[in-house]
Design a protein around this motif. Structure first.
Motif, mmCIF file in Angstrom:
data_model
loop_
_atom_site.group_PDB
_atom_site.id
_atom_site.type_symbol
_atom_site.label_atom_id
_atom_site.label_comp_id
_atom_site.label_asym_id
_atom_site.label_seq_id
_atom_site.Cartn_x
_atom_site.Cartn_y
_atom_site.Cartn_z
ATOM 1 N N ILE A 86 37.771 -10.787 -23.682
ATOM 2 C CA ILE A 86 38.041 -12.067 -23.267
ATOM 3 C C ILE A 86 38.663 -11.969 -21.765
ATOM 4 O O ILE A 86 38.248 -12.566 -20.947
ATOM 5 C CB ILE A 86 39.218 -12.835 -24.366
ATOM 6 C CG1 ILE A 86 38.299 -13.321 -25.397
ATOM 7 C CG2 ILE A 86 39.588 -14.242 -23.504
ATOM 8 C CD1 ILE A 86 39.153 -14.066 -26.586
ATOM 9 N N ASP A 101 36.600 -18.457 -26.752
ATOM 10 C CA ASP A 101 36.842 -18.510 -25.405
ATOM 11 C C ASP A 101 36.146 -19.688 -24.730
ATOM 12 O O ASP A 101 35.434 -20.018 -25.201
ATOM 13 C CB ASP A 101 36.884 -17.103 -24.814
ATOM 14 C CG ASP A 101 35.351 -16.641 -24.494
ATOM 15 O OD1 ASP A 101 34.665 -17.466 -24.015
ATOM 16 O OD2 ASP A 101 35.188 -15.612 -24.966
ATOM 17 N N GLY A 151 41.958 -14.833 -18.588
ATOM 18 C CA GLY A 151 40.934 -14.036 -18.149
ATOM 19 C C GLY A 151 41.324 -13.276 -17.068
ATOM 20 O O GLY A 151 42.058 -13.833 -16.480
ATOM 21 N N LYS A 161 39.722 -18.210 -20.169
ATOM 22 C CA LYS A 161 41.003 -18.209 -21.127
ATOM 23 C C LYS A 161 40.336 -18.182 -22.670
ATOM 24 O O LYS A 161 39.188 -18.556 -22.773
ATOM 25 C CB LYS A 161 41.974 -19.197 -20.644
ATOM 26 C CG LYS A 161 41.170 -20.770 -20.909
ATOM 27 C CD LYS A 161 42.131 -21.732 -20.750
ATOM 28 C CE LYS A 161 41.642 -22.961 -21.140
ATOM 29 N NZ LYS A 161 42.668 -24.195 -20.908
ATOM 30 N N GLY A 162 41.202 -17.629 -23.705
ATOM 31 C CA GLY A 162 40.810 -17.456 -24.885
ATOM 32 C C GLY A 162 41.994 -17.812 -25.521
ATOM 33 O O GLY A 162 43.399 -17.499 -25.319
ATOM 34 N N GLU A 163 41.866 -18.075 -26.767
ATOM 35 C CA GLU A 163 42.766 -18.119 -28.045
ATOM 36 C C GLU A 163 42.443 -17.165 -29.009
ATOM 37 O O GLU A 163 41.254 -16.959 -29.363
ATOM 38 C CB GLU A 163 42.943 -19.512 -28.758
ATOM 39 C CG GLU A 163 43.150 -20.655 -27.670
ATOM 40 C CD GLU A 163 44.514 -20.692 -27.197
ATOM 41 O OE1 GLU A 163 45.179 -19.856 -27.780
ATOM 42 O OE2 GLU A 163 44.970 -20.972 -26.092
ATOM 43 N N HIS A 200 47.483 -16.344 -26.981
ATOM 44 C CA HIS A 200 46.666 -16.840 -25.940
ATOM 45 C C HIS A 200 46.226 -15.738 -24.780
ATOM 46 O O HIS A 200 47.179 -14.641 -24.682
ATOM 47 C CB HIS A 200 47.665 -18.016 -25.103
ATOM 48 C CG HIS A 200 46.723 -18.348 -23.908
ATOM 49 N ND1 HIS A 200 45.640 -19.278 -23.994
ATOM 50 C CD2 HIS A 200 47.010 -17.947 -22.433
ATOM 51 C CE1 HIS A 200 45.369 -19.699 -22.703
ATOM 52 N NE2 HIS A 200 45.965 -18.850 -21.890
ATOM 53 N N ALA A 239 35.974 -13.806 -19.729
ATOM 54 C CA ALA A 239 36.137 -15.393 -20.034
ATOM 55 C C ALA A 239 37.084 -15.649 -19.090
ATOM 56 O O ALA A 239 37.889 -15.029 -18.469
ATOM 57 C CB ALA A 239 36.715 -15.547 -21.471
ATOM 58 N N GLY A 250 31.182 -21.048 -23.656
ATOM 59 C CA GLY A 250 32.097 -20.132 -23.937
ATOM 60 C C GLY A 250 31.559 -19.722 -25.131
ATOM 61 O O GLY A 250 30.408 -19.818 -25.676
#
Lengths: 111, 137
Positions: free
Chosen positions: B51, B75, B10, B57-59, B7, B55, B128
């Motif tokens: 990210i 993201d 941002g 948040k992102g995975e 995970h 961004a 995203g």
């Protein structure tokens, strides 16, 4: 040349990552752009930079660089020191400017 | 088949690099060719930093198959308005703060393209971006 030998010869400061002082230096790379180093530096090089944050060590570790050398009396941030110690990648320092130290290093490594 | 998940928040540059670093350790344990490992971690690191820099948040999901590593970076964020422009070396929309750290030189996506065997970028502005990369070995 080993990192420890260079430290002695050029009177460099060792801030952290002493465990990696035996690493072999095979060349050098000078850049303050992180993606440039990510894309173009080669394993075993000493990285000369003025960036002091912890991502410098993350990149040095991923690229398997020999060590990082901060110029112009700059000091690493605490997070940089911690990461350098856990990765065993030395972070060094010098009072010289980038131009001066790059010239001296070139003579030692390539000369 | 091995799958790793990470995970990324941002703006969090302190943990950016964790996915690449952990992936590198696993790929080394699997005895994958060091040149492939190098290409993978360079591209993955750039993706992680993108990210963190752009961004909310992102995975990141990395899958190691028989002869291929696949990295999926998804993201939630502002997205990319013009993907063709973003692929150009030197083009960047990074903030001044991010640039001061030495990021945001417009080399991230080009570095990813150079190092991955396949790079696909899909983005919806305001929603995203999804990046899919694969590395063959």
């Amino acid at each position: 040349m080993k990192v420890s030998e260079l430290v002695k010869e050029l009177n460099l400061v060792v801030f952290s990552g002493e465990e990696g002082l035996n690493r072999e230096i095979r060349g050098g790379y000078v850049s303050d752009l992180l993606s440039d180093v990510m894309g173009n530096a080669t394993e075993g090089e000493i990285w000369i930079t003025l960036q002091t944050h912890r991502n410098v060590v993350a990149i040095a570790s991923l690229k398997e660089l020999a060590c990082v050398l901060l110029v112009s009396s700059l000091k690493p941030e605490q997070g940089t020191i911690d990461h350098s110690n856990s990765e065993g990648i030395p972070v060094l320092g010098t009072t010289c400017s980038t131009f001066e130290i790059a010239g001296l290093l070139y003579q030692k490594i390539k000369g | 088949m091995i799958e790793l998940k990470f995970h990324i928040s941002g703006g969090d540059f302190d943990t950016a690099g964790t996915a690449s670093s952990e992936t590198k350790k696993i790929l080394k344990q699997l005895n994958i060719d060091s040149k492939v490992i190098k290409r993978t971690v360079v591209a993955l690191y750039e993706g992680e930093v993108n990210i963190a820099a752009h961004a909310w948040k992102g995975e990141v999901a990395v899958t190691v198959k028989d002869h291929q590593i696949v990295a999926l970076l998804k993201d939630e964020g502002p997205g990319i308005a013009d993907i063709n422009m973003a692929m150009l070396e030197g083009f960047s929309t990074a903030s001044p703060k991010v640039r001061e750290m030495g990021f945001g030189a417009g080399m991230g996506l080009p570095n990813m393209k150079k190092n991955a065997d396949l790079l696909e970028v899909e983005s919806t502005p305001g929603v995203g971006t999804t990046v899919r990369m694969s590395f063959d070995f």
